[in-house]
Scaffold this active site. Structure first.
Site, PDB file in Angstrom:
ATOM      1  N   HIS A   1      19.830  19.157  19.305  1.00 37.57           N
ATOM      2  CA  HIS A   1      21.209  19.158  19.810  1.00 37.57           C
ATOM      3  C   HIS A   1      22.012  20.362  19.317  1.00 37.57           C
ATOM      4  CE1 HIS A   1      22.316  17.045  15.946  1.00 37.57           C
ATOM      5  NE2 HIS A   1      23.423  17.746  16.120  1.00 37.57           N
TER       6      HIS A   1
ATOM      7  N   SER B   1      24.057  19.489  10.707  1.00 37.75           N
ATOM      8  CA  SER B   1      22.897  19.125  11.526  1.00 37.75           C
ATOM      9  C   SER B   1      21.855  20.241  11.525  1.00 37.75           C
ATOM     10  CB  SER B   1      23.330  18.848  12.961  1.00 37.75           C
ATOM     11  OG  SER B   1      24.138  17.709  13.037  1.00 37.75           O
TER      12      SER B   1
ATOM     13  N   ASP C   1      14.927  14.935  18.381  1.00 41.18           N
ATOM     14  CA  ASP C   1      16.055  15.820  18.052  1.00 41.18           C
ATOM     15  C   ASP C   1      15.630  16.948  17.110  1.00 41.18           C
ATOM     16  OD1 ASP C   1      18.630  16.767  18.261  1.00 41.18           O
ATOM     17  OD2 ASP C   1      19.392  15.554  16.608  1.00 41.18           O
TER      18      ASP C   1
END
Length: 390
Positions: free
Chosen positions: A124, A237, A154
């Site tokens: 993402h 992230s 992911d």
């Protein structure tokens, strides 16, 4: 005799006055302190810095030093059309697309050869990018290319020129993690201006199952993740979760900030376990994508069916969970196995299937060519089918 007494009285008075004066002076010196060179008692004196006599730094400082130069900021650049008033109204073929920063995340360099260095990050973080850049720990900005991405887990792999890479992180197995084990999260919370920020916490749970939600808000899968209370914020992230030895045990991926009823939550971050990360990264480098088996069906959670839908497919009232099939691809594994529209899948092998997420999770544990047993409800009756996964 009287004159003599008067003289004695005068001498006594003088002695007492002298002693009192001396005592008063000493008292003043005691109260205000001795000040050489007639220093004013109102003058500011700067505090002196003394040598830090700490025997050692924080317990995780060594771990941080082992990974800090391998952690990068990842910049997702996307095209935006450069317009003015006239092109907004009439349009123009000469309009030019300009690249702008769409989002920022983190990544960790885990491999280096003579030509390229490879970076692990989240899918993402790089999704829909037109170009990618990474900012190294020394502030140098270099171009990056996608090697492969996997939306299901992911994860993504990027590659950069290895010329400026000086440190590479090492992975450790996540299999033997224990709750309470200290960890640090390293990354760029809120963007590259806070690059290489470090937060400390513990392993809250080594194996927590959470729903994976896509951009449309649909649950697409269940993921088994590490839960930690180390602060993980937007921008973290793709960065590493690190143990005391400076080894990467997970890739930070998400956090919970609110519960379903809107209650604010603190200290609930999640990381993809390193055992899964390494497996996916290796496949992405080799193939550029992850090939998974599929049945070839379009499905919907039974819990999302209306009462009218349930009646139409003749679903018994006591069946509250499962996966309803509303179409089957021609020539697919499901078609060859005899699965039909209006079937409700309730079991694969010996595992209960109660949602689309659990169906995907079960399938993704298999390889192409594996044979599975599927139990469905068809027109109110149980039917057992055999499928070979394609």
């Amino acid at each position: 005799m009287k004159d003599k007494n008067n003289i004695n009285q005068i001498l006594k008075t003088i002695l007492i006055s002298f002693v009192s004066g001396m005592l008063g002076g000493l008292l003043v010196i005691y109260v205000v302190g001795y000040r050489p060179n007639n220093t004013s008692i109102n003058k500011y004196e700067s505090p002196k810095l003394v040598y830090d006599q700490s025997k050692h730094a924080g317990l995780m400082t060594g771990a941080f030093n082992m990974v800090k130069d391998s952690v990068v900021s990842v910049i997702n650049l996307q095209k935006t059309r450069k317009n003015n008033l006239f092109t907004d109204i009439f349009g123009s073929k000469n309009d030019k697309d300009t690249l702008q920063t769409y989002s920022e995340g983190s990544g960790v360099i885990y491999y280096k050869n003579l030509n390229y260095a490879y970076i692990a990050t989240n899918n993402h973080v790089v999704a829909d990018s037109d170009q990618l850049q990474v900012i190294l720990s020394d502030g140098r900005k270099i171009a990056a290319q996608k090697v492969g991405t996997d939306p299901e887990t992911d994860l993504a792999v990027l590659k950069v020129n290895s010329k400026y890479i000086n440190q590479v992180a090492k992975f450790a197995s996540s299999k033997n993690l224990v709750p309470g084990q200290p960890v640090i999260a390293v990354g760029s919370p809120l963007g590259s201006q806070y690059a290489t920020s470090v937060t400390q916490g513990i392993i809250s749970a080594k194996s927590r199952v959470v729903n994976v939600v896509n951009d449309q808000g649909q649950v697409t899968n269940e993921a088994t993740v590490i839960q930690t209370d180390a602060a993980i914020n937007p921008g973290n992230s793709g960065g590493p979760l690190v143990n005391e030895q400076g080894q990467v045990i997970g890739i930070n991926s998400m956090k919970l900030s609110r519960s379903g009823d809107g209650t604010a939550i603190e200290g609930m971050g999640f990381a993809i376990p390193s055992d899964e990360v390494v497996n996916i990264l290796n496949q992405l480098v080799k193939n550029g994508k992850i090939v998974r088996p599929k049945l070839g069906i379009r499905v919907l959670d039974v819990t999302d069916l209306t009462r009218k839908d349930k009646k139409r497919i003749q679903l018994p009232n006591n069946i509250q969970e499962g996966v309803a099939v509303f179409s089957v691809d021609s020539g697919s594994s499901a078609a060859k196995a005899g699965i039909k529209a209006k079937d409700v899948i309730v079991q694969i092998d010996n595992d209960k299937i109660d949602s689309v997420a659990s169906l995907h999770s079960k399938l993704y544990k298999h390889k192409i060519g594996d044979k599975i047993t599927i139990k469905v409800i068809r027109a109110g009756k149980y039917v057992t089918l055999k499928a070979s996964l394609q």
